[in-house]
Design an enzyme around this catalytic site. Structure first.
Site, PDB file in Angstrom:
ATOM      1  N   SER A  22       0.846  -1.214   0.033  1.00 15.30           N
ATOM      2  CA  SER A  22       0.025  -0.147   0.008  1.00 15.30           C
ATOM      3  C   SER A  22       0.967   1.335   0.036  1.00 15.30           C
ATOM      4  O   SER A  22       2.212   1.104   0.054  1.00 15.30           O
ATOM      5  CB  SER A  22      -1.016   0.029   1.323  1.00 15.30           C
ATOM      6  OG  SER A  22      -0.043   0.188   2.554  1.00 15.30           O
ATOM      7  N   TYR A  70      -2.953   0.595  -3.166  1.00 17.06           N
ATOM      8  CA  TYR A  70      -4.199   1.146  -2.562  1.00 17.06           C
ATOM      9  C   TYR A  70      -3.731   2.236  -1.256  1.00 17.06           C
ATOM     10  O   TYR A  70      -2.712   1.819  -0.826  1.00 17.06           O
ATOM     11  CB  TYR A  70      -5.372  -0.046  -1.914  1.00 17.06           C
ATOM     12  CG  TYR A  70      -4.515  -0.846  -1.024  1.00 17.06           C
ATOM     13  CD1 TYR A  70      -4.553  -0.553   0.511  1.00 17.06           C
ATOM     14  CD2 TYR A  70      -3.594  -2.072  -1.417  1.00 17.06           C
ATOM     15  CE1 TYR A  70      -3.825  -1.488   1.316  1.00 17.06           C
ATOM     16  CE2 TYR A  70      -3.204  -2.932  -0.529  1.00 17.06           C
ATOM     17  CZ  TYR A  70      -3.134  -2.662   0.763  1.00 17.06           C
ATOM     18  OH  TYR A  70      -2.610  -3.297   1.793  1.00 17.06           O
TER      19      TYR A  70
END
EC number: 4.1.1.11
Length: 141
Positions: free
Chosen positions: A25, A58
């Site tokens: 991430s 993300y």
């Protein structure tokens, strides 16, 4: 038919940390997530201005007001502390919505604090363009 359109962008943010051993991430200051209308877990593309790397991951929220842009996991092989990056989120919308939609473009300073928020995707905020990135293939003469 759905069109994939620019939804939001954080422009020329400075990477403050890179952790190869984190599970993945990108950690982003919650103030920047709010300004860009990004949710935890939302998919983003990261474009590294310094070296041209481009990847998808993300977002996870970072401490509000910290200016954190943390590259986590394997992406730390491509993007390094101090690099300038653009975080881009896209949204799918029908034709009518796509024609009317205004993206959120967040310009930040060198400490990753918001200096401009607009929908203009073609103009850099005053004072943010910086020096051009040197071309490693250019003749040094």
């Amino acid at each position: 038919m759905l069109r994939t359109m620019l939804k939001s962008k954080i422009h020329r943010a400075t990477v403050t940390q890179a952790d190869l051993h984190y599970v993945g991430s990108v950690t982003v200051d919650q103030d920047l997530l709010d300004a860009a209308d990004l949710l935890p877990g939302e998919q983003v593309a990261i474009v590294d201005i310094n070296n041209g790397s481009r990847l998808e991951t993300y977002v996870i929220p970072g401490k509000r007001g910290s200016g954190v842009i943390g590259i986590n996991g394997a992406a730390a092989h491509l993007v390094h502390t101090g690099d300038l990056v653009i975080l881009i989120a896209y949204g799918q919308m029908d034709d009518a919505e796509a024609r009317a939609y205004q993206p959120r473009v967040v310009h930040v300073d060198s400490a990753n604090q918001v200096i401009d928020l607009n929908a203009d995707t073609s103009t850099a905020a005053a004072g943010t363009a910086g020096a051009p990135v040197p071309n490693p293939l250019a003749d040094p003469a």
